[in-house]
Scaffold this motif. Structure first.
Motif, short mmCIF file in Angstrom:
data_model
loop_
_atom_site.label_atom_id
_atom_site.label_comp_id
_atom_site.label_asym_id
_atom_site.label_seq_id
_atom_site.Cartn_x
_atom_site.Cartn_y
_atom_site.Cartn_z
N ALA A 57 0.85 -1.20 0.00
CA ALA A 57 0.00 0.00 0.00
C ALA A 57 0.88 1.24 0.00
CB ALA A 57 -0.89 0.01 1.24
N ILE A 58 0.53 2.21 -0.84
CA ILE A 58 1.18 3.51 -0.77
C ILE A 58 0.41 4.31 0.27
CG2 ILE A 58 1.74 5.62 -2.00
CD1 ILE A 58 2.09 3.98 -4.53
N THR A 59 1.11 4.65 1.37
CA THR A 59 0.44 5.35 2.46
C THR A 59 0.37 6.84 2.14
OG1 THR A 59 2.42 5.82 3.74
CG2 THR A 59 1.35 3.72 4.15
N ARG A 60 -0.71 7.39 2.62
CA ARG A 60 -1.73 6.83 3.48
C ARG A 60 -2.96 6.42 2.69
NH1 ARG A 60 -0.76 11.81 7.36
NH2 ARG A 60 -1.81 12.70 5.59
N VAL A 76 1.27 -8.22 3.38
CA VAL A 76 0.96 -6.83 3.08
C VAL A 76 2.03 -5.95 3.71
CG1 VAL A 76 -0.74 -4.98 3.33
CG2 VAL A 76 -1.51 -7.35 3.06
N ASP A 77 2.53 -4.99 2.96
CA ASP A 77 3.52 -4.05 3.47
C ASP A 77 3.11 -2.65 3.01
OD1 ASP A 77 5.82 -2.92 4.62
OD2 ASP A 77 7.18 -4.37 3.71
N THR A 78 3.89 -1.66 3.39
CA THR A 78 3.60 -0.28 2.99
C THR A 78 4.86 0.40 2.47
OG1 THR A 78 4.05 0.61 5.20
CG2 THR A 78 1.76 0.03 4.69
N ILE A 79 4.63 1.38 1.62
CA ILE A 79 5.67 2.33 1.24
C ILE A 79 5.08 3.70 1.51
CG2 ILE A 79 4.98 2.30 -1.21
CD1 ILE A 79 8.01 2.85 -1.84
N SER A 80 5.79 4.49 2.27
CA SER A 80 5.29 5.82 2.64
C SER A 80 5.92 6.86 1.74
CB SER A 80 5.64 6.13 4.10
OG SER A 80 5.03 5.18 4.95
#
Length: 166
Positions: free
Chosen positions: A44-47, A65-69
């Motif tokens: 997911a591209i946060t937010r 699931v991971d994120t890239i801010s």
């Protein structure tokens, strides 16, 4: 001459609508991954991408699931995109089998930055504007470039006085 401010041409998205559109995105992505149709992970591209990514991951039964801010806005002003937090490097590799999800592609600067890091990832957004459309592989709804999308996580419900009094 147009006297409207950029945010005055608004497209209001409810929680129900983002859920329906995110499910539609999942259906479009189903069986499209490189591993016999499967995806290795969702990032997911946060937010803004967090809610759609959660829904897509649930619908496609993706547990990783991971994120890239990425920060590219200050309030309603777009600025230079920069990464604040990267996802797990061992997971990402060149992006093969990774589904990168965001709520919206606007100018495409955010996705362009992330695509440089993970060129083989698949980029999916719920909404797309014409200027950024080339940066996204899959999307559900296109809106005009001058439309401001009001997402439910940015809005609050509050009482408003009736036009003709109480």
């Amino acid at each position: 001459m147009n006297d409207r401010l950029p945010h005055e041409k608004g497209f209001h998205v409810s929680w129900d609508q983002i859920h329906r559109d995110s499910r539609a995105l999942a259906w479009r992505l189903d069986k499209q991954g490189p591993d016999e149709g499967a995806w290795r992970a969702v990032v997911a591209i946060t937010r803004g991408g967090m809610a759609p990514a959660m829904i897509v991951a649930r619908e496609l039964d993706i547990r990783l699931v991971d994120t890239i801010s990425v920060k590219s806005y200050d309030w309603q002003q777009q600025s230079e995109a920069r990464i604040l937090k990267a996802p797990d490097a061992a997971l990402m590799g060149d992006g093969t089998g990774i589904l990168v999800v965001d709520d919206l592609v606007d100018t495409g600067k955010t996705l362009e930055l992330v695509r440089q890091l993970y060129p083989k990832a698949h980029f999916a957004t719920v909404y797309a504007k014409p200027q950024g459309r080339t940066q996204v592989d899959t999307y559900i709804t296109e809106v005009s470039q001058d439309t401001w999308i009001f997402f439910p996580w940015d809005m609050a419900l509050q009482y408003v006085r009736p036009y003709r009094g109480d």
